[in-house]
Scaffold this motif. Sequence first.
Motif, PDB file in Angstrom:
ATOM      1  N   SER A 188       0.872  -1.173   0.000  1.00  0.00           N
ATOM      2  CA  SER A 188       0.000   0.000   0.000  1.00  0.00           C
ATOM      3  C   SER A 188       0.910   1.223   0.000  1.00  0.00           C
ATOM      4  O   SER A 188       2.060   1.143   0.423  1.00  0.00           O
ATOM      5  CB  SER A 188      -0.911   0.019   1.235  1.00  0.00           C
ATOM      6  OG  SER A 188      -1.835   1.085   1.165  1.00  0.00           O
ATOM      7  N   TYR A 189       0.379   2.349  -0.490  1.00  0.00           N
ATOM      8  CA  TYR A 189       1.200   3.552  -0.483  1.00  0.00           C
ATOM      9  C   TYR A 189       0.386   4.768  -0.074  1.00  0.00           C
ATOM     10  O   TYR A 189      -0.836   4.795  -0.161  1.00  0.00           O
ATOM     11  CB  TYR A 189       1.888   3.795  -1.822  1.00  0.00           C
ATOM     12  CG  TYR A 189       1.104   3.479  -3.077  1.00  0.00           C
ATOM     13  CD1 TYR A 189      -0.014   4.210  -3.445  1.00  0.00           C
ATOM     14  CD2 TYR A 189       1.515   2.440  -3.914  1.00  0.00           C
ATOM     15  CE1 TYR A 189      -0.699   3.929  -4.610  1.00  0.00           C
ATOM     16  CE2 TYR A 189       0.830   2.147  -5.087  1.00  0.00           C
ATOM     17  CZ  TYR A 189      -0.276   2.904  -5.431  1.00  0.00           C
ATOM     18  OH  TYR A 189      -0.962   2.631  -6.586  1.00  0.00           O
ATOM     19  N   ARG A 190       1.118   5.761   0.389  1.00  0.00           N
ATOM     20  CA  ARG A 190       0.508   7.018   0.823  1.00  0.00           C
ATOM     21  C   ARG A 190       1.413   8.157   0.394  1.00  0.00           C
ATOM     22  O   ARG A 190       2.582   7.963   0.069  1.00  0.00           O
ATOM     23  CB  ARG A 190       0.315   7.036   2.341  1.00  0.00           C
ATOM     24  CG  ARG A 190       1.616   6.976   3.128  1.00  0.00           C
ATOM     25  CD  ARG A 190       1.378   7.073   4.626  1.00  0.00           C
ATOM     26  NE  ARG A 190       2.608   6.964   5.393  1.00  0.00           N
ATOM     27  CZ  ARG A 190       3.430   7.969   5.648  1.00  0.00           C
ATOM     28  NH1 ARG A 190       3.161   9.192   5.195  1.00  0.00           N
ATOM     29  NH2 ARG A 190       4.527   7.787   6.359  1.00  0.00           N
ATOM     30  N   PHE A 191       0.852   9.355   0.406  1.00  0.00           N
ATOM     31  CA  PHE A 191       1.650  10.539   0.116  1.00  0.00           C
ATOM     32  C   PHE A 191       2.519  10.898   1.317  1.00  0.00           C
ATOM     33  O   PHE A 191       2.130  10.665   2.465  1.00  0.00           O
ATOM     34  CB  PHE A 191       0.758  11.746  -0.185  1.00  0.00           C
ATOM     35  CG  PHE A 191      -0.099  11.580  -1.407  1.00  0.00           C
ATOM     36  CD1 PHE A 191       0.469  11.281  -2.632  1.00  0.00           C
ATOM     37  CD2 PHE A 191      -1.472  11.744  -1.329  1.00  0.00           C
ATOM     38  CE1 PHE A 191      -0.322  11.142  -3.763  1.00  0.00           C
ATOM     39  CE2 PHE A 191      -2.267  11.615  -2.449  1.00  0.00           C
ATOM     40  CZ  PHE A 191      -1.690  11.308  -3.671  1.00  0.00           C
ATOM     41  N   GLU A 192       3.664  11.484   1.047  1.00  0.00           N
ATOM     42  CA  GLU A 192       4.468  12.042   2.129  1.00  0.00           C
ATOM     43  C   GLU A 192       3.691  13.192   2.767  1.00  0.00           C
ATOM     44  O   GLU A 192       3.229  14.098   2.087  1.00  0.00           O
ATOM     45  CB  GLU A 192       5.796  12.546   1.572  1.00  0.00           C
ATOM     46  CG  GLU A 192       6.784  13.021   2.622  1.00  0.00           C
ATOM     47  CD  GLU A 192       8.125  13.416   2.018  1.00  0.00           C
ATOM     48  OE1 GLU A 192       8.533  14.579   2.200  1.00  0.00           O
ATOM     49  OE2 GLU A 192       8.738  12.568   1.342  1.00  0.00           O
ATOM     50  N   GLY A 193       3.527  13.121   4.082  1.00  0.00           N
ATOM     51  CA  GLY A 193       2.789  14.167   4.790  1.00  0.00           C
ATOM     52  C   GLY A 193       1.290  13.958   4.810  1.00  0.00           C
ATOM     53  O   GLY A 193       0.539  14.857   5.191  1.00  0.00           O
ATOM     54  N   SER A 194       0.836  12.751   4.415  1.00  0.00           N
ATOM     55  CA  SER A 194      -0.606  12.479   4.409  1.00  0.00           C
ATOM     56  C   SER A 194      -1.013  11.719   5.670  1.00  0.00           C
ATOM     57  O   SER A 194      -0.173  11.414   6.530  1.00  0.00           O
ATOM     58  CB  SER A 194      -0.983  11.655   3.176  1.00  0.00           C
ATOM     59  OG  SER A 194      -0.552  10.311   3.332  1.00  0.00           O
ATOM     60  N   PHE A 195      -2.282  11.386   5.770  1.00  0.00           N
ATOM     61  CA  PHE A 195      -2.745  10.555   6.870  1.00  0.00           C
ATOM     62  C   PHE A 195      -2.255   9.117   6.646  1.00  0.00           C
ATOM     63  O   PHE A 195      -1.737   8.771   5.585  1.00  0.00           O
ATOM     64  CB  PHE A 195      -4.271  10.603   6.977  1.00  0.00           C
ATOM     65  CG  PHE A 195      -4.997   9.971   5.815  1.00  0.00           C
ATOM     66  CD1 PHE A 195      -5.446   8.671   5.885  1.00  0.00           C
ATOM     67  CD2 PHE A 195      -5.224  10.694   4.646  1.00  0.00           C
ATOM     68  CE1 PHE A 195      -6.116   8.079   4.817  1.00  0.00           C
ATOM     69  CE2 PHE A 195      -5.886  10.115   3.574  1.00  0.00           C
ATOM     70  CZ  PHE A 195      -6.332   8.810   3.657  1.00  0.00           C
ATOM     71  N   GLU A 196      -2.430   8.258   7.640  1.00  0.00           N
ATOM     72  CA  GLU A 196      -1.907   6.895   7.574  1.00  0.00           C
ATOM     73  C   GLU A 196      -2.780   6.012   6.679  1.00  0.00           C
ATOM     74  O   GLU A 196      -3.422   5.071   7.139  1.00  0.00           O
ATOM     75  CB  GLU A 196      -1.804   6.307   8.980  1.00  0.00           C
ATOM     76  CG  GLU A 196      -0.714   6.916   9.832  1.00  0.00           C
ATOM     77  CD  GLU A 196       0.675   6.675   9.240  1.00  0.00           C
ATOM     78  OE1 GLU A 196       0.936   5.559   8.786  1.00  0.00           O
ATOM     79  OE2 GLU A 196       1.475   7.623   9.221  1.00  0.00           O
ATOM     80  N   GLU A 197      -2.755   6.290   5.405  1.00  0.00           N
ATOM     81  CA  GLU A 197      -3.560   5.536   4.445  1.00  0.00           C
ATOM     82  C   GLU A 197      -3.139   4.074   4.356  1.00  0.00           C
ATOM     83  O   GLU A 197      -3.942   3.189   4.041  1.00  0.00           O
ATOM     84  CB  GLU A 197      -3.437   6.198   3.067  1.00  0.00           C
ATOM     85  CG  GLU A 197      -4.362   5.654   2.007  1.00  0.00           C
ATOM     86  CD  GLU A 197      -4.210   6.394   0.692  1.00  0.00           C
ATOM     87  OE1 GLU A 197      -4.891   5.998  -0.279  1.00  0.00           O
ATOM     88  OE2 GLU A 197      -3.424   7.353   0.620  1.00  0.00           O
ATOM     89  N   THR A 198      -1.878   3.803   4.641  1.00  0.00           N
ATOM     90  CA  THR A 198      -1.362   2.439   4.538  1.00  0.00           C
ATOM     91  C   THR A 198      -1.768   1.562   5.722  1.00  0.00           C
ATOM     92  O   THR A 198      -1.548   0.355   5.694  1.00  0.00           O
ATOM     93  CB  THR A 198       0.168   2.455   4.433  1.00  0.00           C
ATOM     94  OG1 THR A 198       0.694   3.225   5.521  1.00  0.00           O
ATOM     95  CG2 THR A 198       0.615   3.091   3.116  1.00  0.00           C
ATOM     96  N   TYR A 199      -2.338   2.171   6.742  1.00  0.00           N
ATOM     97  CA  TYR A 199      -2.721   1.420   7.940  1.00  0.00           C
ATOM     98  C   TYR A 199      -3.649   0.256   7.603  1.00  0.00           C
ATOM     99  O   TYR A 199      -3.474  -0.867   8.106  1.00  0.00           O
ATOM    100  CB  TYR A 199      -3.404   2.368   8.941  1.00  0.00           C
ATOM    101  CG  TYR A 199      -4.180   1.662  10.025  1.00  0.00           C
ATOM    102  CD1 TYR A 199      -3.527   1.157  11.152  1.00  0.00           C
ATOM    103  CD2 TYR A 199      -5.566   1.480   9.927  1.00  0.00           C
ATOM    104  CE1 TYR A 199      -4.237   0.497  12.144  1.00  0.00           C
ATOM    105  CE2 TYR A 199      -6.274   0.821  10.917  1.00  0.00           C
ATOM    106  CZ  TYR A 199      -5.611   0.333  12.016  1.00  0.00           C
ATOM    107  OH  TYR A 199      -6.324  -0.325  12.998  1.00  0.00           O
ATOM    108  N   TYR A 200      -4.609   0.510   6.740  1.00  0.00           N
ATOM    109  CA  TYR A 200      -5.641  -0.489   6.458  1.00  0.00           C
ATOM    110  C   TYR A 200      -5.058  -1.706   5.737  1.00  0.00           C
ATOM    111  O   TYR A 200      -5.344  -2.855   6.094  1.00  0.00           O
ATOM    112  CB  TYR A 200      -6.762   0.148   5.638  1.00  0.00           C
ATOM    113  CG  TYR A 200      -7.319   1.383   6.290  1.00  0.00           C
ATOM    114  CD1 TYR A 200      -8.308   1.294   7.260  1.00  0.00           C
ATOM    115  CD2 TYR A 200      -6.833   2.652   5.962  1.00  0.00           C
ATOM    116  CE1 TYR A 200      -8.809   2.428   7.888  1.00  0.00           C
ATOM    117  CE2 TYR A 200      -7.316   3.790   6.583  1.00  0.00           C
ATOM    118  CZ  TYR A 200      -8.299   3.674   7.546  1.00  0.00           C
ATOM    119  OH  TYR A 200      -8.780   4.793   8.173  1.00  0.00           O
ATOM    120  N   GLY A 201      -4.256  -1.462   4.732  1.00  0.00           N
ATOM    121  CA  GLY A 201      -3.624  -2.567   4.030  1.00  0.00           C
ATOM    122  C   GLY A 201      -2.698  -3.357   4.932  1.00  0.00           C
ATOM    123  O   GLY A 201      -2.650  -4.596   4.867  1.00  0.00           O
TER     124      GLY A 201
END
Length: 356
Positions: free
Chosen positions: A24-37
Amino acid sequence: SGGLDSRTLAVAMQNIGRQPYTYSYRFEGSFEETYYGREMAKALGWAFEELVIPPGYLWNKIEDAGKVNGCYAEFTHARQVAVAEQLSNNGDIWLLGHWGDVLFDDMGVHSDESFASQVDILYKKVLKKGGKELAADLWQAWGLDGDFEARLAQRISTMHERINISDANARVRAFKSLYWATRWTSTNLNYFSAHKPIALPYYDDRMCTFIMGIPEKHLAARQIQLEYIKKYSPELAKVAWQAKAPYNLYTANKHLTMAHLPYRVVNKAKRIINEKLFDKQLVQRNWEIQFLGAENNQQLRYWLFENPAFAELVPKEVAVKYYNLFQRGDKVYWSHPLSILVTLSVFAKQHHFQVP
């Protein structure tokens, strides 16, 4: 991801005893989008990789990216451009969940909606923020006959008329699957297939045939996917659902109720504190790491004002207009026209565009 499509595929893979490499990937400085994966992979005992998409990742890949999809669709927001090559070393085939959210949900249209109303709904769905204004300016600059908006509405009407489905909701879904998917989703799948073969279960004819035989009332609100996951993989159903966070598939009915209020208040308070006290703006959209900041601006100016081939395709005053609208106005609204102009600039350069 934190949605249901990849989770549904994970259940299927679990049930046939396969262990894919997950990421999973997320933007630098974003919320923890990768948490779910990460939590889903942990629940299944699968290998997992978390990737961070850095600011300005596109600029050193932009010409290669343009060649991959032929500039047929806007590609400045395709995050897979940053990571696909790296990830492709971990397996032999991509298992992708594209289009599940369209097939296994309703379109928000009444089944007895009139044809004219369906066309109006599709017209609004097709247009992105700022897209109508840019298209009208390009239409005029290129000396095309008639009016852009009228021509677009007529084109949508003609295409939609070809679909022989009585239920308006199903007909709108069919329009999106026949025309939208091919012009956007399918084109950008090339960013995966350029590295390894792809498998697309939701694109399979058998899946489409299955969907066409399901009453619309059972497709609404992702019911089939929700029940499938809960029945065959309770451990995955217990992982938080991003769209309904912090709730999972069993407790999603609490979303946006009074029980959800404390979570929303705490989250908003955290954002305000980070923004006001620490000057940390939460990155939520691709254009924020692609178009904001001095280095990004330098690249933007090159593609909009220093590419001779682009100047032959798009009048400079049009490029200046939308650059200024983005810089001085509503960045959310004007980010899409900017993305389109950058795409056209790459197209012009790669095709050595010259006005006859």
